[in-house]
Design a protein around this motif. Structure first.
Motif, PDB file in Angstrom:
ATOM      1  N   GLU A  24       0.799  -1.420  -0.158  1.00  0.00           N
ATOM      2  CA  GLU A  24       0.002   0.008  -0.242  1.00  0.00           C
ATOM      3  C   GLU A  24       0.988   1.401  -0.216  1.00  0.00           C
ATOM      4  OE1 GLU A  24      -3.048   0.351   2.679  1.00  0.00           O
ATOM      5  OE2 GLU A  24      -4.159  -1.641   2.423  1.00  0.00           O
ATOM      6  N   VAL A  25       1.885   1.214   0.780  1.00  0.00           N
ATOM      7  CA  VAL A  25       2.786   2.321   0.727  1.00  0.00           C
ATOM      8  C   VAL A  25       3.522   2.518  -0.571  1.00  0.00           C
ATOM      9  CG1 VAL A  25       4.959   3.078   1.468  1.00  0.00           C
ATOM     10  CG2 VAL A  25       3.495   2.089   3.022  1.00  0.00           C
ATOM     11  N   VAL A  26       3.836   1.481  -1.529  1.00  0.00           N
ATOM     12  CA  VAL A  26       4.144   1.613  -2.699  1.00  0.00           C
ATOM     13  C   VAL A  26       3.142   2.165  -3.663  1.00  0.00           C
ATOM     14  CG1 VAL A  26       5.228   0.279  -4.628  1.00  0.00           C
ATOM     15  CG2 VAL A  26       6.052  -0.266  -2.309  1.00  0.00           C
ATOM     16  N   VAL A  27       2.111   1.631  -3.652  1.00  0.00           N
ATOM     17  CA  VAL A  27       0.801   2.184  -4.491  1.00  0.00           C
ATOM     18  C   VAL A  27       0.536   3.655  -4.032  1.00  0.00           C
ATOM     19  CG1 VAL A  27      -1.479   1.780  -5.003  1.00  0.00           C
ATOM     20  CG2 VAL A  27      -0.347  -0.048  -4.465  1.00  0.00           C
ATOM     21  N   ASN A  28       0.544   4.017  -2.956  1.00  0.00           N
ATOM     22  CA  ASN A  28       0.352   5.311  -2.903  1.00  0.00           C
ATOM     23  C   ASN A  28       1.301   6.202  -2.886  1.00  0.00           C
ATOM     24  OD1 ASN A  28      -2.346   5.140  -1.278  1.00  0.00           O
ATOM     25  ND2 ASN A  28      -1.351   4.449   0.540  1.00  0.00           N
ATOM     26  N   ASP A  29       2.749   5.958  -2.789  1.00  0.00           N
ATOM     27  CA  ASP A  29       3.981   6.878  -3.391  1.00  0.00           C
ATOM     28  C   ASP A  29       3.761   6.917  -5.083  1.00  0.00           C
ATOM     29  OD1 ASP A  29       4.572   6.914  -0.871  1.00  0.00           O
ATOM     30  OD2 ASP A  29       6.321   5.604  -1.006  1.00  0.00           O
ATOM     31  N   ASN A  30       3.306   5.939  -5.657  1.00  0.00           N
ATOM     32  CA  ASN A  30       3.242   5.917  -7.364  1.00  0.00           C
ATOM     33  C   ASN A  30       2.083   6.899  -7.667  1.00  0.00           C
ATOM     34  OD1 ASN A  30       4.936   3.878  -8.896  1.00  0.00           O
ATOM     35  ND2 ASN A  30       4.842   2.820  -6.910  1.00  0.00           N
ATOM     36  N   ALA A  36       0.315  14.100  -9.272  1.00  0.00           N
ATOM     37  CA  ALA A  36       1.216  15.329  -9.205  1.00  0.00           C
ATOM     38  C   ALA A  36       1.534  15.937 -10.509  1.00  0.00           C
ATOM     39  CB  ALA A  36       2.694  15.175  -8.496  1.00  0.00           C
ATOM     40  N   GLU A  37       1.924  14.926 -11.476  1.00  0.00           N
ATOM     41  CA  GLU A  37       2.154  15.340 -12.734  1.00  0.00           C
ATOM     42  C   GLU A  37       0.680  15.815 -13.555  1.00  0.00           C
ATOM     43  OE1 GLU A  37       4.416  13.708 -16.842  1.00  0.00           O
ATOM     44  OE2 GLU A  37       4.018  12.174 -15.105  1.00  0.00           O
ATOM     45  N   LEU A  38      -0.220  14.890 -13.306  1.00  0.00           N
ATOM     46  CA  LEU A  38      -1.547  15.097 -13.871  1.00  0.00           C
ATOM     47  C   LEU A  38      -2.043  16.356 -13.397  1.00  0.00           C
ATOM     48  CD1 LEU A  38      -4.146  14.300 -15.393  1.00  0.00           C
ATOM     49  CD2 LEU A  38      -4.735  13.135 -13.366  1.00  0.00           C
TER      50      LEU A  38
END
Length: 245
Positions: A24-30, A36-38
């Motif tokens: 979940e940490v990895v998913v949320n970071d990605n 942020a880019e969007l």
């Protein structure tokens, strides 16, 4: 006497929780990086679209082309990245993370198209065109309103919320168009917002946020009606638009 082993907790429980938590940490970071880019691209589109309030409609096409090339094109790329990543995970577990951003993307597309951008060979520069949710999905190249598959898609709620956003922007434009001497556009906006609000009344809105936003559209209708009424008092309305008052 019971064995001490009967009181032991299966260590696999915590291994599972550890693995799940790390995922979940990895998913949320990605998701944070993609969104942020969007959001940067959405800000570009919205910033460019803010210029419509000081640009006569006769000179809008170059601005709308810039919105498409510098904003919406990149929004589409970011949405594609979001769709590819998010579709690997349960949709309703994470969709709250991107729903507002997607709504903003849809809003920039709807407003640009309504003003005459995003045209086709058969409908170049057609002002007043409201894209369907399917047409928005085609522009973004993502599915819409999925019912039978757990994957990224544009929801009806996001589409409807985006419509309430553009009514606010158009009601403001209706006043600025008068200042720029473009009364025909003000009349067109008035008719569109009234028709849109009438359409909303046909819907059985169960989403509280959406219901409140649609209630707010009444204010935008009233705002434009006041502009039309003022124009009628000064005999500035086109003869064929007298009924708008």
């Amino acid at each position: 006497m019971a064995s001490n082993n009967s009181y032991m907790i299966d260590p696999s429980i915590f291994e599972y929780l550890k693995t799940t938590g790390e995922e979940e940490v990895v998913v949320n970071d990605n998701l944070f990086k993609i969104l942020a880019e969007l959001n940067r691209h959405v800000s570009t589109s919205q910033g460019l679209l803010s210029r419509i309030h000081s640009t006569p409609s006769s000179k809008l096409q170059p601005l709308l082309t810039q919105v498409e090339n510098d904003g919406i094109k990149h929004e589409t790329e970011s949405v594609a990245a979001l769709s590819k990543f998010a579709s690997n995970y349960p949709y309703y577990k994470y969709n709250h993370r991107w729903s507002r951003s997607v709504q903003n993307v849809v809003g920039t597309i709807l407003l640009t198209a309504w003003l005459g951008g995003l045209g086709t060979e058969s409908r170049p520069g057609e002002v007043g065109r409201l894209l369907t949710i399917e047409e928005v999905g085609e522009i973004l190249q993502v599915p819409v309103n999925l019912k039978d598959k757990d994957a990224f898609h544009i929801t009806i709620e996001e589409y409807l919320l985006a419509m309430t956003d553009i009514t606010e922007e158009l009601s403001r434009l209706s006043m600025n168009s008068v200042t720029m001497g473009d009364i025909d556009l003000t009349v067109r906006i008035s008719g569109f917002i009234k028709d849109l609000f009438a359409g909303f009344q046909l819907l059985n809105l169960k989403n509280d946020i959406l219901r409140r936003r649609v209630d707010g559209v009444k204010y935008h209708v009233k705002k434009v009606e006041d502009v039309i009424y003022d124009l009628s008092l000064r005999n500035l309305l086109p003869q064929s638009s007298g009924k708008e008052s």
